[in-house]
Write a protein that holds these residues in place. Structure first.
Motif, PDB file in Angstrom:
ATOM      1  N   ASP A   1     -51.393  38.213  36.802  1.00  0.00           N
ATOM      2  CA  ASP A   1     -51.000  36.811  35.930  1.00  0.00           C
ATOM      3  C   ASP A   1     -49.622  37.307  35.177  1.00  0.00           C
ATOM      4  O   ASP A   1     -49.045  36.435  35.004  1.00  0.00           O
ATOM      5  CB  ASP A   1     -51.979  36.411  34.932  1.00  0.00           C
ATOM      6  N   TRP A   2     -49.611  38.603  34.883  1.00  0.00           N
ATOM      7  CA  TRP A   2     -48.361  38.907  33.905  1.00  0.00           C
ATOM      8  C   TRP A   2     -47.576  40.164  34.135  1.00  0.00           C
ATOM      9  O   TRP A   2     -46.798  40.297  33.494  1.00  0.00           O
ATOM     10  CB  TRP A   2     -49.249  39.183  32.401  1.00  0.00           C
ATOM     11  N   ILE A  41     -54.068  36.740  27.060  1.00  0.00           N
ATOM     12  CA  ILE A  41     -52.938  37.556  27.010  1.00  0.00           C
ATOM     13  C   ILE A  41     -51.733  36.861  26.603  1.00  0.00           C
ATOM     14  O   ILE A  41     -50.592  37.551  25.932  1.00  0.00           O
ATOM     15  CB  ILE A  41     -52.947  38.015  28.167  1.00  0.00           C
ATOM     16  N   GLY A  42     -51.561  35.610  26.876  1.00  0.00           N
ATOM     17  CA  GLY A  42     -50.250  34.660  26.720  1.00  0.00           C
ATOM     18  C   GLY A  42     -50.175  34.403  25.350  1.00  0.00           C
ATOM     19  O   GLY A  42     -49.223  34.483  24.623  1.00  0.00           O
ATOM     20  N   MET A  76     -63.070  45.708  34.369  1.00  0.00           N
ATOM     21  CA  MET A  76     -62.138  45.954  35.770  1.00  0.00           C
ATOM     22  C   MET A  76     -61.333  44.755  36.068  1.00  0.00           C
ATOM     23  O   MET A  76     -60.433  44.680  36.536  1.00  0.00           O
ATOM     24  CB  MET A  76     -62.945  46.768  36.781  1.00  0.00           C
ATOM     25  N   ALA A  77     -62.075  43.584  36.172  1.00  0.00           N
ATOM     26  CA  ALA A  77     -61.781  42.340  36.463  1.00  0.00           C
ATOM     27  C   ALA A  77     -60.827  41.875  35.562  1.00  0.00           C
ATOM     28  O   ALA A  77     -59.585  41.334  36.003  1.00  0.00           O
ATOM     29  CB  ALA A  77     -62.809  41.109  36.563  1.00  0.00           C
ATOM     30  N   PHE A  78     -60.440  42.225  34.193  1.00  0.00           N
ATOM     31  CA  PHE A  78     -59.693  41.946  33.332  1.00  0.00           C
ATOM     32  C   PHE A  78     -58.297  42.665  33.605  1.00  0.00           C
ATOM     33  O   PHE A  78     -57.352  42.104  33.668  1.00  0.00           O
ATOM     34  CB  PHE A  78     -60.214  42.270  31.780  1.00  0.00           C
ATOM     35  N   VAL A 133     -42.391  45.133  41.720  1.00  0.00           N
ATOM     36  CA  VAL A 133     -43.497  45.864  40.670  1.00  0.00           C
ATOM     37  C   VAL A 133     -44.949  45.407  40.895  1.00  0.00           C
ATOM     38  O   VAL A 133     -45.725  46.118  41.152  1.00  0.00           O
ATOM     39  CB  VAL A 133     -43.015  45.734  39.530  1.00  0.00           C
ATOM     40  N   PHE A 134     -44.918  43.949  41.070  1.00  0.00           N
ATOM     41  CA  PHE A 134     -46.267  43.380  41.250  1.00  0.00           C
ATOM     42  C   PHE A 134     -46.833  43.770  42.523  1.00  0.00           C
ATOM     43  O   PHE A 134     -48.007  44.111  42.668  1.00  0.00           O
ATOM     44  CB  PHE A 134     -46.411  42.004  40.817  1.00  0.00           C
TER      45      PHE A 134
END
Length: 408
Positions: free
Chosen positions: A249-250, A371-372, A240-242, A269-270
């Motif tokens: 971040d993304w 993720i990057g 859940m933290a991920f 959106v964020f």
């Protein structure tokens, strides 16, 4: 409806318990303000230091290094000194680190001094994170109703305030050193006052081998890592933290590159995600008290997974935004509920909360670069499928969060 106790342990009055709760609200908010106020000035920091993007990434990583150190030390510090003393120390250490970093950026372009300051700041923030979650979990137990998600909602409020302060400072051309000094002074003064409103977590203490006075106290606290329940709760928090961290971040960039919106819309959106998550945390206590941790965590995993699938694969913007709302609601309760579950047993609460928080923080530390890297090769939207996998893992592990204090 849960029954609110009329009497409290150790002779605490309702006024003292509510003041404790309000103090923890304040502490969570201050931590959010401190972190977000600095991160909001990242472009200004990069320009002031005149460094490359790669060097800026290393500088940001200083907070991660300090956080790991703080997390590893936290259970031992809590066992030796208690949450009140630890939180008080953190509201000295973290502001000092923030001031050092601000002065290094503004006055001397001293890159490695700024690095050291941010590492110190990270130590203070991460150690305070464990201490305030432990104190909040004990307060929740004494109040007799779920409130941990609201504590985390106050952290979200703090990040909103901090980001706003950073934007205002940028607009008014306030130096980073002055901003850091003002924020640090507020954190120091208000933080120490808020800590004074709290009570010792030992009001629910049951002596056992985790006591600092025990000869093998350190060994016992480290042994908590071998407990399967600790690791399973850690997986819930990690997944859940991920889900939360990947959005922080993304999400904005993924909306721009994956759905073709402009940058202001990406920011909106964020903002929708953050709003949905905050609302989920504010309404979470009522839902958790009515249905219990396990069903709520499983439903949260389903919501987050469904929201991610919609955002990744549906090209229609308004439907993708619905997915963002579901993603935010589903991500809201995993971390705070995991902290509550980790603190169920007062005898091992400090060690288990520290261990679970450390596992959860791996998502915030490892997630962004991973993720990057995947996004560079497969596109950001497809890179988010990794988040989906971890959410499913969190859902499968949800049974470990069952409240054992209610099990006969």
């Amino acid at each position: 409806m849960p029954n609110t106790p009329t009497t409290y342990p150790a002779g605490l009055s309702r006024r003292e318990v509510v003041a404790w709760r309000n103090g923890i609200f304040t502490i969570f908010a201050l931590c959010g303000i401190g972190i977000a106020s600095w991160m909001a000035r990242t472009p200004a920091v990069k320009a002031a230091l005149d460094v490359s993007t790669a060097e800026m990434g290393i500088l940001i990583f200083a907070i991660a290094i300090g956080s790991i150190l703080g997390l590893l030390l936290s259970s031992h510090l809590l066992a030796r000194f208690g949450a009140i003393a630890v939180m008080s120390a953190c509201f000295v250490v973290a502001p000092v680190g923030l001031v050092v970093a601000g002065l290094a950026v503004t006055l001397g372009q001293l890159y490695w001094v700024a690095f050291a300051g941010l590492a110190i700041f990270g130590v203070g923030m991460a150690t305070c994170d464990v201490a305030m979650n432990l104190s909040g979990a004990v307060n929740e137990r004494i109040l007799g109703r779920t409130i941990m998600p609201v504590f985390h909602a106050f952290f979200s409020f703090g990040t909103m305030i901090g980001a706003g302060l950073g934007a205002l400072a940028e607009l008014l051309h306030v130096s980073i050193a002055l901003q850091a000094g003002i924020v640090s002074a507020v954190m120091f003064a208000v933080g120490l006052l808020a800590v004074r409103m709290t009570q010792s977590e030992t009001v629910l203490h049951v002596p056992d081998e985790t006591d600092a006075a025990a000869p093998d106290g350190w060994r016992s606290r480290l042994a908590i890592w071998k407990d399967p329940r600790t690791l399973l709760i850690g997986l819930i928090v990690l997944g859940m933290a991920f889900a939360e961290g990947s959005a922080n971040d993304w999400l904005s960039l993924a909306a721009v590159e994956g759905h073709g919106v402009d940058r202001p819309t990406g920011a909106v959106v964020f903002g929708i995600f953050v709003t949905a998550m905050t609302l989920g945390r504010l309404t979470g206590p009522r839902v958790l008290d009515r249905y219990g941790r396990v069903p709520v965590l499983r439903a949260s995993a389903v919501l987050a997974a469904l929201g991610l699938l919609i955002f990744i694969f549906v090209p229609v913007l308004w439907i993708a935004i619905v997915g963002v709302v579901l993603w935010g609601l589903g991500s809201a309760l995993g971390f705070p509920t995991g902290m509550s579950a980790a603190a169920d047993d007062p005898r091992t609460a400090a060690a288990r909360v520290s261990a679970v928080a450390t596992i959860g923080y791996c998502a915030f530390l490892v997630g962004p670069p991973l993720i990057g890297f995947l996004g560079e090769h497969f596109g950001l939207l497809h890179a988010l499928l990794l988040v989906l996998v971890l959410i499913v893992v969190a859902g499968v592990a949800s049974g470990s969060a069952r409240d054992r204090t209610k099990t006969l």
